[in-house]
Design a protein around this motif. Structure first.
Motif, PDB file in Angstrom:
ATOM      1  N   THR B 212      -8.418   1.632   0.791  1.00 54.49           N
ATOM      2  CA  THR B 212      -8.829   1.719  -0.680  1.00 54.49           C
ATOM      3  C   THR B 212     -10.300   2.362  -1.226  1.00 54.49           C
ATOM      4  N   ALA B 213     -10.250   0.941  -1.451  1.00 59.34           N
ATOM      5  CA  ALA B 213     -12.305   0.802  -0.961  1.00 59.34           C
ATOM      6  C   ALA B 213     -12.822   1.653  -0.110  1.00 59.34           C
ATOM      7  N   GLY B 214     -11.899   1.612   0.548  1.00 58.89           N
ATOM      8  CA  GLY B 214     -13.526   2.518   2.255  1.00 58.89           C
ATOM      9  C   GLY B 214     -12.647   3.917   1.714  1.00 58.89           C
ATOM     10  N   GLU B 215     -11.757   4.625   1.419  1.00 58.30           N
ATOM     11  CA  GLU B 215     -11.112   5.466   0.736  1.00 58.30           C
ATOM     12  C   GLU B 215     -12.044   6.032  -0.228  1.00 58.30           C
ATOM     13  N   LYS B 216     -12.667   5.474  -0.449  1.00 56.74           N
ATOM     14  CA  LYS B 216     -13.742   5.566  -1.705  1.00 56.74           C
ATOM     15  C   LYS B 216     -15.030   5.864  -1.790  1.00 56.74           C
ATOM     16  N   GLU B 217     -15.222   4.752  -0.415  1.00 51.65           N
ATOM     17  CA  GLU B 217     -16.196   5.071  -0.069  1.00 51.65           C
ATOM     18  C   GLU B 217     -16.770   5.966   0.868  1.00 51.65           C
ATOM     19  N   ARG B 312     -15.232  -0.607  -5.145  1.00 47.88           N
ATOM     20  CA  ARG B 312     -16.580   0.153  -5.294  1.00 47.88           C
ATOM     21  C   ARG B 312     -16.945   0.700  -3.523  1.00 47.88           C
ATOM     22  N   SER B 313     -16.820  -0.461  -3.066  1.00 48.61           N
ATOM     23  CA  SER B 313     -17.345   0.004  -1.245  1.00 48.61           C
ATOM     24  C   SER B 313     -16.470  -1.223  -0.150  1.00 48.61           C
ATOM     25  N   PHE B 314     -16.272  -0.784   0.484  1.00 47.53           N
ATOM     26  CA  PHE B 314     -15.246  -2.109   1.883  1.00 47.53           C
ATOM     27  C   PHE B 314     -15.765  -2.913   1.595  1.00 47.53           C
ATOM     28  N   LYS B 315     -17.122  -3.415   1.509  1.00 48.21           N
ATOM     29  CA  LYS B 315     -18.050  -4.385   1.779  1.00 48.21           C
ATOM     30  C   LYS B 315     -17.828  -5.242   0.674  1.00 48.21           C
ATOM     31  N   GLU B 316     -17.855  -4.393  -0.775  1.00 42.84           N
ATOM     32  CA  GLU B 316     -17.632  -4.569  -1.927  1.00 42.84           C
ATOM     33  C   GLU B 316     -16.265  -6.129  -1.878  1.00 42.84           C
ATOM     34  N   ALA B 317     -15.490  -4.940  -1.422  1.00 42.89           N
ATOM     35  CA  ALA B 317     -13.490  -5.531  -1.564  1.00 42.89           C
ATOM     36  C   ALA B 317     -13.472  -6.494  -0.437  1.00 42.89           C
ATOM     37  N   GLN B 318     -14.391  -6.842   0.497  1.00 46.62           N
ATOM     38  CA  GLN B 318     -14.437  -7.935   1.401  1.00 46.62           C
ATOM     39  C   GLN B 318     -14.992  -9.654  -0.136  1.00 46.62           C
ATOM     40  N   THR B 319     -15.818  -9.187  -0.486  1.00 48.36           N
ATOM     41  CA  THR B 319     -15.382  -9.817  -1.631  1.00 48.36           C
ATOM     42  C   THR B 319     -15.057 -10.588  -2.259  1.00 48.36           C
ATOM     43  N   TYR B 320     -14.088  -9.499  -2.824  1.00 46.11           N
ATOM     44  CA  TYR B 320     -13.018  -9.890  -4.092  1.00 46.11           C
ATOM     45  C   TYR B 320     -11.798 -10.489  -2.682  1.00 46.11           C
ATOM     46  N   VAL B 321     -11.645 -10.365  -1.569  1.00 45.70           N
ATOM     47  CA  VAL B 321      -9.992 -10.486  -0.927  1.00 45.70           C
ATOM     48  C   VAL B 321     -10.621 -11.875  -0.648  1.00 45.70           C
ATOM     49  N   SER B 322     -11.777 -12.617  -0.469  1.00 39.29           N
ATOM     50  CA  SER B 322     -12.181 -14.059   0.310  1.00 39.29           C
ATOM     51  C   SER B 322     -11.411 -14.270  -0.500  1.00 39.29           C
ATOM     52  N   PRO B 323     -11.239 -15.106  -1.522  1.00 45.97           N
ATOM     53  CA  PRO B 323     -10.858 -15.843  -2.970  1.00 45.97           C
ATOM     54  C   PRO B 323      -9.085 -15.996  -2.800  1.00 45.97           C
TER      55      PRO B 323
END
Lengths: 247, 402
Positions: B212-217, B312-323
């Motif tokens: 998802t985020a990776g594909e956008k990036e 928007r990016s893989f990095k941002e996704a990592q922040t969202y999925v940690s919780p």
């Protein structure tokens, strides 16, 4: 055939509030013709073309491609359009052949029909030599050829190109422009956006000048130059855009 | 039919794509198959060797007041497992510095009082609680003084011509009636569902973000959205790949861990019992836990997909999925606590309900209505999360966030 009438798109964000990216754009492009949208950065070209490709839904207005409305029949529209832009990248971990075959399958092609179609496209574009290489290992020029093959795999009657030469070297850009010209020769309806005057002059049958989301003038290269009493398209463009800005 | 065909096409492509990604292979296959079992084996082996070494070591012990009880002191000096050091310096400070492992305080006149059959006072063993070697040294001392006391009592009874049975008119014994699989289930009951839940999330995490985020990036999201694939087919194709990764990671890791326990620890001699204990687990319970794993994998995959597509990016996704990782682990940990058991409220709590029912099954309690209810509720939660993910794929503000 592409018909656009009063097409508008508004976005709302915290910084700008309600923002009209495209505001009442109308134009028409017949089969075997190239319509060029000429405009600067942020003029509304990409948003207009994204609406035609059904990636975005119009806020107001109407657009039909081959008689199918972009809002009411987006699937039918997508089946009849090939969309190429700077933002339509390739899947780097797939080979060139797998990439094009994947999109062929999504368009309902399969078996020998798909294989023959890909073979003929690769032969005409010169992709055969690197068809089994991963897309992320290809040069920019090779990638552009694979992207073109991807847009053509289902032989669409309408082609939409959003700044297709952006970031390409001279030779690759020339090849892409040649390919767009071929599309016209094969009777396809072509919508093409650019900010490069030479490309518009060279390719487009009709040029629409877009600024701040609005189509400020439209016509053949001759019409535009005659109407604004200047033989140079760039001067015409600057006059129209600065006039709009002053207004 | 068209949608099903599109789902299949998207699924196969995404599967190939993810299997060619080195980072995905590391997170989905190398880590669960090799790294986790190796780390656990290394940790287990290390603690085993440390314990063995500690057991074989001669621990330094100080005897306080030994000069008044030379007989006891001589016996202590001949004990295996401890070395008596001269009474020098502050014994508390030396214990805290781990210079000596323990000390024993013998009251003044202890030996004479014992010989004269008078109250001999209290022998105090001084230790550093929590220190393994201190506990081992204290164990040697405790055992010596218990045997010493028993010997004194026996001699006194014999002198009065009394039987030792007088002090022990009956014996008390504890006997285990639970079969080995229930004993192991009770021990590992909370841990196995916890590991399974944790693996389910970690297995789904990378592919969900990449697809998802990776594909956008990478700029391929616009490419695929301009194709005739329906958004529903696109989400479901990607979703099934994430579910596949989640289940594959879990099955691979559990299989690998099991093999490591059974075969790996047999290399360590006594610790082979751990492997045998795992073999003693009820196979039905294991099958049932894996059956319950399906809706859990579906739930996490959908939730991760919904969260990642927003980024928007893989990095941002990592922040969202940690919780979300925390939200998954905390209920799983809660279920391992001894006091927490299934009740009318907790049966509805996502993840926790699965962990609690799995824990019950591991000890052989199969409440099929509860199992069915937990399966159904988790499936409903998974469905809701999937609906959210699909709806997000229809939102321009999410797909074209910039």
């Amino acid at each position: 055939m592409v018909e656009v009438s009063g097409l508008s798109k508004s976005f709302s964000d915290r910084k700008r509030g309600l923002f009209h990216a495209v505001d009442g754009v109308s134009f028409r492009c017949e089969k075997g013709r190239i319509y060029g949208l000429l405009g600067g950065n942020g003029a509304g070209k990409t948003t207009t073309l994204r609406m035609l490709a059904t990636l975005l839904k119009p806020s107001r207005g109407r657009a039909t491609l081959e008689g199918f409305d972009v809002t009411e029949a987006p699937d039918a529209v997508r089946a009849r359009v090939g969309f190429l832009s700077g933002a339509t990248a390739l899947y780097g971990r797939l080979t060139a052949r797998e990439m094009v075959e994947y999109f062929g399958r999504l368009h309902g092609l399969r078996g020998s029909v798909l294989a023959n179609r890909v073979d003929s496209l690769f032969a005409s574009l010169g992709v055969h030599d690197f068809q089994d290489r991963r897309c992320d290992k290809l040069s920019t020029g090779m990638q552009q050829k694979v992207s073109i093959a991807r847009t053509l795999v289902h032989d669409p009657p309408v082609m939409i190109f959003d700044e297709p030469t952006s970031g390409l070297d001279v030779l690759t850009a020339r090849a892409v422009l040649g390919f767009i010209s071929d599309c016209r020769a094969r009777g396809k309806t072509v919508i093409f956006s650019t900010h490069i005057m030479r490309e518009a002059e060279k390719l487009c049958d009709v040029i629409g000048i877009i600024h701040r989301g609005r189509l400020v003038d439209e016509g053949t290269l001759g019409d535009l130059c005659a109407r604004h009493e200047n033989p140079d398209l760039e001067e015409v463009f600057v006059k129209l855009v600065s006039g709009e800005a002053a207004a | 039919m068209k949608v099903l065909r599109q789902i299949r096409v998207v699924y196969l492509k995404e599967l190939v794509d993810i299997l060619r990604d080195r980072r995905a292979l590391i997170s989905m296959i190398a880590v669960p198959l090799v790294v986790i079992p190796l780390l656990m084996f290394a940790l287990g082996a290390l603690s085993f060797f440390v314990m063995e070494q500690a057991r074989q070591e001669q621990h330094r012990v100080m005897v306080l007041g030994g000069e008044h009880s030379p007989g006891v002191l001589t016996k202590l000096e001949s004990l295996d497992g401890i070395v008596v050091v001269p009474e020098e310096g502050d014994h508390v400070d030396r214990i805290l510095r781990r210079d000596i492992r323990a000390a024993v305080r013998i009251p003044e006149g202890f030996e004479t009082a014992v010989d004269d059959e008078r109250p001999a006072g209290e022998v105090t063993i001084l230790t550093f609680e929590g220190d393994v070697k201190s506990n081992l040294a204290a164990g040697v001392l405790r055992s010596f003084f218990r045997d010493f006391r028993d010997g004194v009592v026996e001699r006194r009874l014999a002198a009065r011509d009394l039987s030792p049975d007088l002090l022990e008119p009956f014996a008390v014994d504890t006997s285990n009636v639970a079969p080995p699989e229930k004993v192991t289930g009770s021990t590992l009951g909370g841990v196995i569902p916890y590991i399974v839940i944790l693996l389910c999330v970690t297995g789904a995490m990378y592919p969900a973000m990449d697809l998802t985020a990776g594909e956008k990036e990478r700029g391929t999201m616009e490419t695929i959205l301009s194709s005739p694939v329906s958004r529903l087919a696109l989400v479901l194709g990607k979703y099934l790949v994430v579910v596949t990764a989640s289940i594959a990671t879990t099955v691979l890791a559990i299989g690998s861990l099991g093999a490591m326990l059974v075969f790996g620890f047999s290399l360590l001699g006594d610790a082979a019992d751990t492997g045998e204990a795992l073999l003693a687990l009820d196979p039905l319970a294991l099958v049932a836990v894996f059956f319950l794993l399906l809706p859990v994998a579906c739930l996490f995959s959908a939730a991760l997909l919904a969260l990642s597509v927003f980024a928007r990016s893989f990095k941002e996704a990592q922040t969202y999925v940690s919780p979300l990782l925390l939200a998954a682990i905390l209920p799983a940990i809660a279920a391992t606590l001894p006091g927490i058991e299934r009740n009318a409220t907790l049966i509805w709590a996502p993840v926790l309900n699965i962990a609690l029912v799995s824990k019950e099954m591991m000890i052989g309690t199969y409440d099929w209505s509860a199992i069915g209810l937990v399966f159904a509720t988790t499936s409903v939660y998974a469905m809701l999360a999937l609906v959210i993910a699909v709806r997000l794929f229809y939102r321009e503000s999410v797909l074209f966030r910039s």
